[in-house]
Design an enzyme around this catalytic site. Sequence first.
Site, mmCIF file in Angstrom:
data_model
loop_
_atom_site.group_PDB
_atom_site.id
_atom_site.type_symbol
_atom_site.label_atom_id
_atom_site.label_comp_id
_atom_site.label_asym_id
_atom_site.label_seq_id
_atom_site.Cartn_x
_atom_site.Cartn_y
_atom_site.Cartn_z
ATOM 1 N N ASP A 103 36.496 67.839 45.498
ATOM 2 C CA ASP A 103 36.670 69.256 45.819
ATOM 3 C C ASP A 103 38.031 69.612 46.417
ATOM 4 O OD1 ASP A 103 36.373 68.405 48.592
ATOM 5 O OD2 ASP A 103 34.209 68.521 48.306
ATOM 6 N N HIS A 118 37.808 59.723 42.737
ATOM 7 C CA HIS A 118 37.148 60.200 41.514
ATOM 8 C C HIS A 118 37.840 61.407 40.902
ATOM 9 C CE1 HIS A 118 33.335 58.150 43.249
ATOM 10 N NE2 HIS A 118 34.057 57.306 42.533
ATOM 11 N N CYS A 129 46.048 64.757 24.410
ATOM 12 C CA CYS A 129 47.472 64.656 24.747
ATOM 13 C C CYS A 129 47.732 64.457 26.239
ATOM 14 C CB CYS A 129 48.211 65.898 24.252
ATOM 15 S SG CYS A 129 47.747 67.432 25.098
#
Length: 281
Positions: A103, A118, A129
Amino acid sequence: MDVYTSLADFAKRHPRLFVLTGAGCSTDSGIPDYRDINGDWKRPAPVTFQAFTGDELTRRRYWARSLVGWPTMATAQPGASHRALARLEASGRVSQLLTQNVDGLHDAAGSRKTIDLHGRIDTVRCLGCETRTPRADMQLSLRARNPAWAALEARTAPDGDADVEGQDFAAFDVPACSTCGGMLKPDVVFFGEGVPRERVQAAFAALGEADAVLVAGSSLMVYSGFRFVQAAVAAGKPVAAVNLGRTRADGLLALKVAQPVGDALTALADRLDATESCFPS
Protein backbone atom coordinates in the site's frame (compact mmCIF):
# COMPACT_ATOMS: atom_id res chain seq x y z
CA MET A 1 7.37 -5.85 33.92
CA ASP A 2 4.63 -4.96 31.42
CA VAL A 3 4.89 -5.97 27.76
CA TYR A 4 5.54 -2.40 26.56
CA THR A 5 8.49 -2.09 28.93
CA SER A 6 9.79 -5.46 27.72
CA LEU A 7 9.51 -4.26 24.11
CA ALA A 8 11.36 -1.04 24.90
CA ASP A 9 14.10 -3.00 26.68
CA PHE A 10 14.41 -5.28 23.63
CA ALA A 11 14.91 -2.24 21.39
CA LYS A 12 17.44 -0.68 23.75
CA ARG A 13 19.50 -3.89 23.80
CA HIS A 14 19.37 -4.14 20.00
CA PRO A 15 19.69 -0.63 18.56
CA ARG A 16 19.81 -1.69 14.88
CA LEU A 17 16.42 -3.25 14.23
CA PHE A 18 15.41 -5.04 11.06
CA VAL A 19 11.64 -4.48 11.01
CA LEU A 20 9.32 -6.79 9.08
CA THR A 21 5.75 -5.55 8.71
CA GLY A 22 2.48 -7.06 7.55
CA ALA A 23 -1.18 -6.31 7.03
CA GLY A 24 -1.85 -5.60 10.71
CA CYS A 25 0.00 -2.31 10.32
CA SER A 26 -2.56 -1.07 7.79
CA THR A 27 -5.91 -2.20 9.19
CA ASP A 28 -6.25 1.08 11.12
CA SER A 29 -5.94 2.83 7.75
CA GLY A 30 -9.08 1.08 6.52
CA ILE A 31 -7.33 -1.64 4.51
CA PRO A 32 -8.68 -5.09 5.49
CA ASP A 33 -6.32 -7.95 6.23
CA TYR A 34 -6.45 -11.50 4.92
CA ARG A 35 -6.16 -13.64 8.04
CA ASP A 36 -7.91 -14.14 11.37
CA ILE A 37 -6.44 -14.36 14.85
CA ASN A 38 -5.41 -17.99 14.23
CA GLY A 39 -3.59 -17.09 11.02
CA ASP A 40 -6.24 -18.73 8.84
CA TRP A 41 -7.81 -17.17 5.74
CA LYS A 42 -10.82 -14.94 6.46
CA ARG A 43 -11.83 -15.12 2.82
CA PRO A 44 -10.93 -17.03 -0.37
CA ALA A 45 -7.22 -16.90 -1.17
CA PRO A 46 -6.12 -14.15 -3.58
CA VAL A 47 -5.90 -14.81 -7.32
CA THR A 48 -2.74 -16.58 -8.39
CA PHE A 49 -0.30 -15.36 -11.00
CA GLN A 50 -1.05 -18.42 -13.11
CA ALA A 51 -4.81 -17.79 -13.07
CA PHE A 52 -4.41 -14.07 -13.79
CA THR A 53 -2.13 -14.57 -16.77
CA GLY A 54 -3.72 -17.78 -18.07
CA ASP A 55 -7.44 -17.06 -17.96
CA GLU A 56 -9.05 -14.01 -19.55
CA LEU A 57 -12.22 -14.17 -17.47
CA THR A 58 -10.18 -14.29 -14.25
CA ARG A 59 -8.27 -11.23 -15.44
CA ARG A 60 -11.48 -9.34 -16.26
CA ARG A 61 -12.92 -10.26 -12.88
CA TYR A 62 -9.77 -9.05 -11.12
CA TRP A 63 -9.82 -5.65 -12.80
CA ALA A 64 -13.58 -5.22 -12.32
CA ARG A 65 -13.25 -5.77 -8.59
CA SER A 66 -10.18 -3.54 -8.53
CA LEU A 67 -12.08 -0.72 -10.24
CA VAL A 68 -14.62 -0.75 -7.41
CA GLY A 69 -12.11 -1.30 -4.59
CA TRP A 70 -9.29 1.00 -5.65
CA PRO A 71 -10.65 4.24 -4.12
CA THR A 72 -10.23 2.81 -0.61
CA MET A 73 -6.58 2.07 -1.28
CA ALA A 74 -5.97 5.34 -3.11
CA THR A 75 -7.28 7.47 -0.25
CA ALA A 76 -5.81 5.48 2.67
CA GLN A 77 -3.62 7.46 5.04
CA PRO A 78 -0.81 6.26 7.33
CA GLY A 79 -1.92 5.01 10.72
CA ALA A 80 -0.30 4.92 14.13
CA SER A 81 1.99 2.00 13.30
CA HIS A 82 3.35 3.68 10.15
CA ARG A 83 3.97 6.95 11.99
CA ALA A 84 5.65 5.21 14.92
CA LEU A 85 8.01 3.26 12.66
CA ALA A 86 8.93 6.46 10.81
CA ARG A 87 9.77 8.02 14.19
CA LEU A 88 11.89 5.02 15.15
CA GLU A 89 13.78 5.24 11.86
CA ALA A 90 14.33 8.99 12.29
CA SER A 91 15.84 8.35 15.73
CA GLY A 92 18.23 5.77 14.27
CA ARG A 93 16.53 2.68 15.72
CA VAL A 94 15.47 1.07 12.43
CA SER A 95 18.28 -0.04 10.13
CA GLN A 96 15.89 -1.54 7.55
CA LEU A 97 12.13 -1.83 7.14
CA LEU A 98 10.94 -4.75 5.02
CA THR A 99 7.21 -4.66 4.37
CA GLN A 100 4.99 -7.38 2.97
CA ASN A 101 2.31 -4.73 2.37
CA VAL A 102 1.80 -3.18 -1.06
CA ASP A 103 0.00 0.00 0.00
CA GLY A 104 2.98 2.39 0.20
CA LEU A 105 1.86 3.75 3.58
CA HIS A 106 5.28 3.38 5.21
CA ASP A 107 6.73 5.72 2.58
CA ALA A 108 3.78 8.08 3.02
CA ALA A 109 4.49 8.23 6.77
CA GLY A 110 8.12 9.19 6.16
CA SER A 111 10.03 5.90 6.34
CA ARG A 112 12.92 5.94 3.87
CA LYS A 113 14.83 2.72 4.59
CA THR A 114 12.04 0.62 3.09
CA ILE A 115 11.99 -2.44 0.85
CA ASP A 116 8.58 -3.29 -0.63
CA LEU A 117 9.01 -7.07 -0.67
CA HIS A 118 5.83 -7.74 -2.64
CA GLY A 119 5.87 -4.57 -4.77
CA ARG A 120 3.46 -1.64 -4.89
CA ILE A 121 -0.21 -1.65 -5.83
CA ASP A 122 -0.06 2.00 -6.94
CA THR A 123 1.89 0.97 -10.06
CA VAL A 124 0.81 -1.08 -13.09
CA ARG A 125 3.32 -3.13 -15.05
CA CYS A 126 3.14 -4.38 -18.63
CA LEU A 127 4.17 -8.02 -18.79
CA GLY A 128 5.25 -7.49 -22.39
CA CYS A 129 7.50 -4.45 -22.49
CA GLU A 130 7.92 -3.85 -18.69
CA THR A 131 6.55 -0.30 -18.97
CA ARG A 132 5.27 0.91 -15.59
CA THR A 133 2.46 3.45 -15.21
CA PRO A 134 0.54 4.88 -12.24
CA ARG A 135 -2.44 2.86 -11.03
CA ALA A 136 -4.38 6.13 -10.98
CA ASP A 137 -4.06 6.30 -14.77
CA MET A 138 -5.37 2.75 -15.05
CA GLN A 139 -8.36 3.74 -12.93
CA LEU A 140 -9.26 6.55 -15.32
CA SER A 141 -9.09 4.15 -18.25
CA LEU A 142 -11.15 1.48 -16.48
CA ARG A 143 -13.83 4.00 -15.54
CA ALA A 144 -14.01 5.41 -19.06
CA ARG A 145 -14.41 1.94 -20.57
CA ASN A 146 -16.81 0.63 -17.91
CA PRO A 147 -18.94 3.53 -16.63
CA ALA A 148 -21.70 1.33 -15.21
CA TRP A 149 -19.21 -0.64 -13.14
CA ALA A 150 -17.78 2.54 -11.65
CA ALA A 151 -21.15 3.20 -10.00
CA LEU A 152 -21.24 -0.16 -8.17
CA GLU A 153 -20.82 -0.34 -4.42
CA ALA A 154 -19.32 -3.35 -2.64
CA ARG A 155 -17.59 -4.29 0.58
CA THR A 156 -13.92 -3.38 0.60
CA ALA A 157 -11.48 -6.28 0.44
CA PRO A 158 -7.69 -6.41 0.98
CA ASP A 159 -5.23 -4.66 -1.34
CA GLY A 160 -7.63 -2.54 -3.36
CA ASP A 161 -10.07 -5.37 -4.07
CA ALA A 162 -13.86 -5.36 -3.55
CA ASP A 163 -16.43 -8.12 -3.10
CA VAL A 164 -18.20 -7.65 -6.43
CA GLU A 165 -20.19 -10.75 -7.34
CA GLY A 166 -23.14 -11.72 -9.50
CA GLN A 167 -21.99 -9.66 -12.47
CA ASP A 168 -21.15 -10.58 -16.06
CA PHE A 169 -17.39 -10.18 -15.85
CA ALA A 170 -17.04 -11.30 -19.46
CA ALA A 171 -18.41 -7.89 -20.48
CA PHE A 172 -15.79 -5.95 -18.54
CA ASP A 173 -13.39 -4.08 -20.83
CA VAL A 174 -9.72 -4.23 -19.75
CA PRO A 175 -7.23 -2.00 -21.59
CA ALA A 176 -3.98 -3.33 -22.97
CA CYS A 177 -0.58 -1.62 -22.71
CA SER A 178 -0.63 1.58 -24.74
CA THR A 179 3.03 1.04 -25.66
CA CYS A 180 3.06 -2.55 -26.91
CA GLY A 181 -0.45 -3.95 -26.51
CA GLY A 182 0.73 -6.32 -23.80
CA MET A 183 -1.04 -7.60 -20.68
CA LEU A 184 -1.28 -5.20 -17.75
CA LYS A 185 -0.87 -6.39 -14.16
CA PRO A 186 -0.49 -4.62 -10.82
CA ASP A 187 3.21 -4.32 -9.99
CA VAL A 188 2.83 -6.65 -7.02
CA VAL A 189 3.89 -10.23 -6.40
CA PHE A 190 0.88 -12.51 -6.76
CA PHE A 191 0.64 -15.92 -5.13
CA GLY A 192 2.54 -18.35 -7.34
CA GLU A 193 4.91 -15.63 -8.51
CA GLY A 194 8.51 -15.22 -7.31
CA VAL A 195 9.78 -12.17 -5.45
CA PRO A 196 12.45 -10.42 -7.57
CA ARG A 197 15.87 -11.77 -6.62
CA GLU A 198 17.50 -8.36 -6.13
CA ARG A 199 14.82 -7.42 -3.59
CA VAL A 200 15.42 -10.59 -1.59
CA GLN A 201 19.19 -10.16 -1.73
CA ALA A 202 18.96 -6.56 -0.51
CA ALA A 203 16.77 -7.64 2.40
CA PHE A 204 19.09 -10.46 3.46
CA ALA A 205 22.08 -8.11 3.25
CA ALA A 206 20.30 -5.65 5.56
CA LEU A 207 19.35 -8.46 7.92
CA GLY A 208 23.01 -9.40 8.16
CA GLU A 209 23.85 -5.90 9.43
CA ALA A 210 21.03 -5.76 12.00
CA ASP A 211 21.17 -6.66 15.69
CA ALA A 212 17.67 -8.14 15.91
CA VAL A 213 14.33 -8.46 14.13
CA LEU A 214 11.05 -6.82 15.07
CA VAL A 215 7.95 -8.27 13.38
CA ALA A 216 4.98 -5.91 13.35
CA GLY A 217 1.45 -6.87 12.35
CA SER A 218 2.21 -10.11 10.53
CA SER A 219 1.19 -13.71 11.12
CA LEU A 220 4.19 -14.73 8.96
CA MET A 221 2.09 -17.42 7.30
CA VAL A 222 3.56 -16.53 3.90
CA TYR A 223 7.02 -18.05 3.49
CA SER A 224 8.45 -15.05 1.61
CA GLY A 225 8.36 -13.13 4.91
CA PHE A 226 8.82 -16.01 7.36
CA ARG A 227 12.18 -16.98 5.84
CA PHE A 228 13.76 -13.79 7.20
CA VAL A 229 12.78 -14.79 10.73
CA GLN A 230 14.21 -18.24 10.13
CA ALA A 231 17.46 -16.72 8.87
CA ALA A 232 17.70 -14.37 11.85
CA VAL A 233 17.26 -17.19 14.36
CA ALA A 234 19.80 -19.33 12.50
CA ALA A 235 22.28 -16.45 12.77
CA GLY A 236 21.66 -16.04 16.49
CA LYS A 237 19.71 -12.80 16.17
CA PRO A 238 16.71 -12.49 18.52
CA VAL A 239 13.24 -11.87 17.13
CA ALA A 240 10.38 -9.97 18.77
CA ALA A 241 6.86 -9.79 17.37
CA VAL A 242 3.95 -7.43 17.91
CA ASN A 243 0.84 -9.17 16.65
CA LEU A 244 -2.66 -9.97 17.79
CA GLY A 245 -3.03 -13.71 17.41
CA ARG A 246 -0.89 -16.63 16.36
CA THR A 247 2.17 -16.30 14.15
CA ARG A 248 4.05 -18.98 12.27
CA ALA A 249 7.14 -18.06 14.29
CA ASP A 250 5.70 -18.23 17.82
CA GLY A 251 8.14 -21.00 18.76
CA LEU A 252 11.11 -18.94 17.58
CA LEU A 253 10.37 -15.64 19.31
CA ALA A 254 12.37 -14.08 22.11
CA LEU A 255 9.44 -11.77 22.85
CA LYS A 256 5.77 -11.75 21.83
CA VAL A 257 3.60 -8.67 22.41
CA ALA A 258 -0.03 -9.60 21.76
CA GLN A 259 -1.33 -6.02 21.60
CA PRO A 260 -2.70 -3.80 18.82
CA VAL A 261 0.31 -2.98 16.67
CA GLY A 262 -0.35 0.77 16.48
CA ASP A 263 -0.62 1.08 20.26
CA ALA A 264 2.48 -1.01 20.90
CA LEU A 265 4.70 0.75 18.37
CA THR A 266 3.56 4.19 19.51
CA ALA A 267 4.35 3.23 23.11
CA LEU A 268 7.74 1.96 21.98
CA ALA A 269 8.59 5.19 20.15
CA ASP A 270 7.37 7.27 23.11
CA ARG A 271 9.45 5.33 25.64
CA LEU A 272 12.59 5.44 23.54
CA ASP A 273 12.13 9.18 22.98
CA ALA A 274 11.73 9.66 26.72
CA THR A 275 14.90 7.69 27.38
CA GLU A 276 16.89 9.80 24.94
CA SER A 277 15.55 13.04 26.42
CA CYS A 278 16.75 11.90 29.85
CA PHE A 279 20.23 11.20 28.51
CA PRO A 280 21.01 13.87 25.91
CA SER A 281 24.09 13.40 23.76
